[in-house]
Scaffold this motif. Structure first.
Motif, mmCIF file in Angstrom:
data_model
loop_
_atom_site.group_PDB
_atom_site.id
_atom_site.type_symbol
_atom_site.label_atom_id
_atom_site.label_comp_id
_atom_site.label_asym_id
_atom_site.label_seq_id
_atom_site.Cartn_x
_atom_site.Cartn_y
_atom_site.Cartn_z
ATOM 1 N N ARG A 105 60.793 -55.920 -71.737
ATOM 2 C CA ARG A 105 60.930 -56.048 -73.201
ATOM 3 C C ARG A 105 61.060 -54.678 -73.887
ATOM 4 N NH1 ARG A 105 60.160 -61.143 -75.275
ATOM 5 N NH2 ARG A 105 59.011 -62.598 -73.957
ATOM 6 N N PHE A 106 60.316 -53.700 -73.399
ATOM 7 C CA PHE A 106 60.408 -52.352 -73.952
ATOM 8 C C PHE A 106 61.810 -51.783 -73.755
ATOM 9 C CE2 PHE A 106 60.277 -47.753 -73.155
ATOM 10 C CZ PHE A 106 59.856 -47.312 -74.406
ATOM 11 N N ARG A 107 62.334 -51.907 -72.531
ATOM 12 C CA ARG A 107 63.677 -51.381 -72.258
ATOM 13 C C ARG A 107 64.717 -52.069 -73.132
ATOM 14 N NH1 ARG A 107 62.106 -52.136 -67.067
ATOM 15 N NH2 ARG A 107 63.710 -53.721 -66.779
ATOM 16 N N PHE A 115 64.305 -53.501 -76.032
ATOM 17 C CA PHE A 115 64.125 -53.032 -77.404
ATOM 18 C C PHE A 115 64.791 -51.663 -77.592
ATOM 19 C CE2 PHE A 115 61.943 -50.440 -80.512
ATOM 20 C CZ PHE A 115 62.008 -51.254 -81.648
ATOM 21 N N MET A 116 64.519 -50.747 -76.683
ATOM 22 C CA MET A 116 65.085 -49.395 -76.787
ATOM 23 C C MET A 116 66.604 -49.414 -76.651
ATOM 24 S SD MET A 116 62.610 -47.318 -77.452
ATOM 25 C CE MET A 116 63.200 -45.686 -77.012
ATOM 26 N N ARG A 150 68.709 -51.818 -77.294
ATOM 27 C CA ARG A 150 69.338 -52.435 -78.466
ATOM 28 C C ARG A 150 69.173 -51.591 -79.729
ATOM 29 N NH1 ARG A 150 66.761 -58.149 -76.828
ATOM 30 N NH2 ARG A 150 68.592 -59.112 -75.863
ATOM 31 N N ASN A 151 67.956 -51.132 -79.993
ATOM 32 C CA ASN A 151 67.640 -50.544 -81.292
ATOM 33 C C ASN A 151 67.764 -49.028 -81.360
ATOM 34 O OD1 ASN A 151 66.798 -53.042 -82.708
ATOM 35 N ND2 ASN A 151 65.346 -53.105 -81.035
ATOM 36 N N THR A 194 71.152 -62.767 -76.046
ATOM 37 C CA THR A 194 69.884 -63.428 -75.763
ATOM 38 C C THR A 194 69.808 -63.841 -74.294
ATOM 39 O OG1 THR A 194 70.782 -65.568 -76.417
ATOM 40 C CG2 THR A 194 69.633 -64.306 -78.112
#
Length: 176
Positions: A23-25, A27-28, A30-31, A39
């Motif tokens: 999830r961290f990867r 998030f990074m 994408r954002n 998805t």
């Protein structure tokens, strides 16, 4: 200064790719880096890339560990695509005929439900059609027709794949 910032961003991407928390990867990627990731897609660890803002990954797609993705001239990966570990996809390469060793290339497109097996290499300006299979270790320098299987260096057609594909990939491990 611009080159230093670009290098720093690539280094941060390198570090993010080694964090074993999916999830961290995502998030990074994408954002912070601007990858377009649909998805239910899974990007395994140790991803390396150039120009992440030029990379688009549709839904339910799996990108294996230790892959290299080049978004400089555009890389689009469809839905329900399985990309094995250690795959390299390039959109730019050097022109050996160029007097100044310049570059040439083009966007790469990978169709829905394609399968690119481990350690395959896809070169610039190639389309891998829907449902096509690229065998492990193959080097793809020309378009791959939908629902065909290619293997070898350079990749050549060795068979065909059923057109009756109905699966949705949805594989996630929280720590990988």
């Amino acid at each position: 200064m611009r080159l230093y910032l670009q290098g720093f961003k690539l280094w941060v991407g390198f570090v993010v790719g080694r964090v074993p928390w999916h999830r961290f990867r995502l998030f990074m990627y994408r954002n912070v880096f601007g990858l377009k990731i649909g998805t239910n897609s899974s990007v395994h660890w140790r991803l390396a890339f150039f120009a992440p803002q030029g990379i688009s990954i549709d839904r339910n797609t799996i990108v294996g560990n230790d892959c290299f993705l080049d978004g400089r001239l555009g890389l689009s990966i469809g839905s329900n695509v399985n990309i094995g570990g250690h795959v390299q996809i390039f959109t730019v390469g050097h022109d050996p005929q160029s007097q100044d060793f310049g570059t040439k290339g083009g966007p790469v497109h990978i169709g829905n439900r394609a399968y690119v097996a481990s350690r395959a290499t896809i070169l610039p300006a190639v389309t891998v059609g829907e449902g096509a299979v690229v065998a492990a270790g193959a080097v793809v320098s020309k378009d791959v027709a939908p629902f065909t299987i290619v293997a070898g260096v350079p990749a050549k057609v060795i068979g065909s794949r059923s057109r009756d594909l109905e699966y949705d990939l949805n594989f996630h491990m929280p720590f990988q």
